[in-house]
Write an enzyme that holds these catalytic residues in place. Sequence first.
Site, PDB file in Angstrom:
ATOM      1  N   CYS A 283       2.943   5.832   8.619  1.00  0.00           N
ATOM      2  CA  CYS A 283       1.930   6.013   7.572  1.00  0.00           C
ATOM      3  C   CYS A 283       1.109   7.275   7.880  1.00  0.00           C
ATOM      4  O   CYS A 283       0.664   7.448   9.019  1.00  0.00           O
ATOM      5  CB  CYS A 283       1.008   4.796   7.528  1.00  0.00           C
ATOM      6  SG  CYS A 283      -0.419   5.011   6.458  1.00  0.00           S
TER       7      CYS A 283
ATOM      8  N   CYS B  79      -8.215   2.532   6.411  1.00  0.00           N
ATOM      9  CA  CYS B  79      -7.741   3.230   5.211  1.00  0.00           C
ATOM     10  C   CYS B  79      -8.412   2.676   3.958  1.00  0.00           C
ATOM     11  O   CYS B  79      -8.837   1.516   3.920  1.00  0.00           O
ATOM     12  CB  CYS B  79      -6.216   3.182   5.110  1.00  0.00           C
ATOM     13  SG  CYS B  79      -5.552   1.676   4.436  1.00  0.00           S
TER      14      CYS B  79
ATOM     15  N   SER C 199       1.950  -5.556   3.134  1.00  0.00           N
ATOM     16  CA  SER C 199       3.400  -5.543   3.345  1.00  0.00           C
ATOM     17  C   SER C 199       4.127  -6.589   2.499  1.00  0.00           C
ATOM     18  O   SER C 199       5.296  -6.871   2.739  1.00  0.00           O
ATOM     19  CB  SER C 199       3.713  -5.793   4.826  1.00  0.00           C
ATOM     20  OG  SER C 199       3.099  -4.820   5.639  1.00  0.00           O
TER      21      SER C 199
ATOM     22  N   CYS D 139       0.859  -1.179   0.000  1.00  0.00           N
ATOM     23  CA  CYS D 139       0.000   0.000   0.000  1.00  0.00           C
ATOM     24  C   CYS D 139       0.903   1.238   0.000  1.00  0.00           C
ATOM     25  O   CYS D 139       2.130   1.134   0.132  1.00  0.00           O
ATOM     26  CB  CYS D 139      -0.910   0.011   1.236  1.00  0.00           C
ATOM     27  SG  CYS D 139      -0.004   0.141   2.789  1.00  0.00           S
TER      28      CYS D 139
ATOM     29  N   THR E  42      -6.145   1.057  11.288  1.00  0.00           N
ATOM     30  CA  THR E  42      -6.312   1.265   9.837  1.00  0.00           C
ATOM     31  C   THR E  42      -6.552  -0.027   9.069  1.00  0.00           C
ATOM     32  O   THR E  42      -7.157  -0.013   8.003  1.00  0.00           O
ATOM     33  CB  THR E  42      -5.072   1.952   9.226  1.00  0.00           C
ATOM     34  OG1 THR E  42      -3.915   1.149   9.482  1.00  0.00           O
ATOM     35  CG2 THR E  42      -4.880   3.348   9.788  1.00  0.00           C
TER      36      THR E  42
ATOM     37  N   GLU F 205       0.638  -0.821  15.735  1.00  0.00           N
ATOM     38  CA  GLU F 205      -0.087   0.393  15.356  1.00  0.00           C
ATOM     39  C   GLU F 205      -1.005   0.854  16.477  1.00  0.00           C
ATOM     40  O   GLU F 205      -1.063   2.037  16.806  1.00  0.00           O
ATOM     41  CB  GLU F 205      -0.914   0.153  14.081  1.00  0.00           C
ATOM     42  CG  GLU F 205      -1.699   1.389  13.655  1.00  0.00           C
ATOM     43  CD  GLU F 205      -2.723   1.123  12.565  1.00  0.00           C
ATOM     44  OE1 GLU F 205      -3.819   1.719  12.623  1.00  0.00           O
ATOM     45  OE2 GLU F 205      -2.439   0.324  11.647  1.00  0.00           O
TER      46      GLU F 205
END
Length: 291
Positions: free
Chosen positions: A96, A195, A267, A13, A167, A126
């Site tokens: 990010c 996201c 990833s 991404c 996200t 995260e």
Amino acid sequence: MRELHLAKSAGFCYGVRRAVELAESVAASGAPCVLLGHIIHNQNVVDRLASLGLRTVESPEEVPEGCQVVIRSHGESRAVYEALQARGANILDATCPNVKRIHQIVSQAEEHGRQPVIVGTPDHPEVVAIAGWCRRPVVLSGVEDLTKWLSGDPKRRELPLTFVSQTTSTQKIWEDCVKKAKKECTNVKIFDTICNATHERQSEAAEIAGKADVMVVVGDRKSANTKHLTEICLRRCPRVVQIERADELSPDFFNGCTVAGLTAGASTPAGIIKEVYATMSEEIKAAEGKE
């Protein structure tokens, strides 16, 4: 004739690509630099960056004084930034932008007297980082946790609550929590922070899995978004396997398969996806030959 469908959205991404490119440019410069934690959840990428001279450390205390340090794509807490600054580290921030925005939302919510509620996997980097931008974060893995938390004290339903999501969470986990919050709480602000790339990848995986006899999901086993892709595919397809590399595929997996699907987490490098696609093509032909 058998079919093999590769998801267009499979692989890096924007946030992951940005982080890896930043690390690669630092490595190319030759300046002393370390990575704080795994820059993304993919061991192949981490190993490749190590071969370029970028060592991974696990805490600010391991960062040499005055050295450059790359903050991983998952982000870090406010306390980590402060510890790095105290050591005189030169911070290169690969967080990010979507995650950075959540840091701002929860921090500002608390400044305005609101209670941040983070929906996500509690021990995921995260989520740990997002919680580290609050003094009193509430982290909930899903609607069951939300139900328990609200039941723990009736006054919580009247608190000014600000909801955000990891996200890479699934739309279902998030929507179940939002529905519950809107129904039972009196002062709720909702920020849908899943996201767009995650939503697109999950929707496409579900669509392909619905047509496929066999579904292959490629990604690191520590990757939350890859795990969610696998869960989504399992709801639509009878045979699903999650792998990290092509050599984990078994030819027998494709016996009796008419339509196969392939997707990959955010990833997963393009090279690995191509390798898996080529191997699947060969193994599907081999299975077809046997039959």
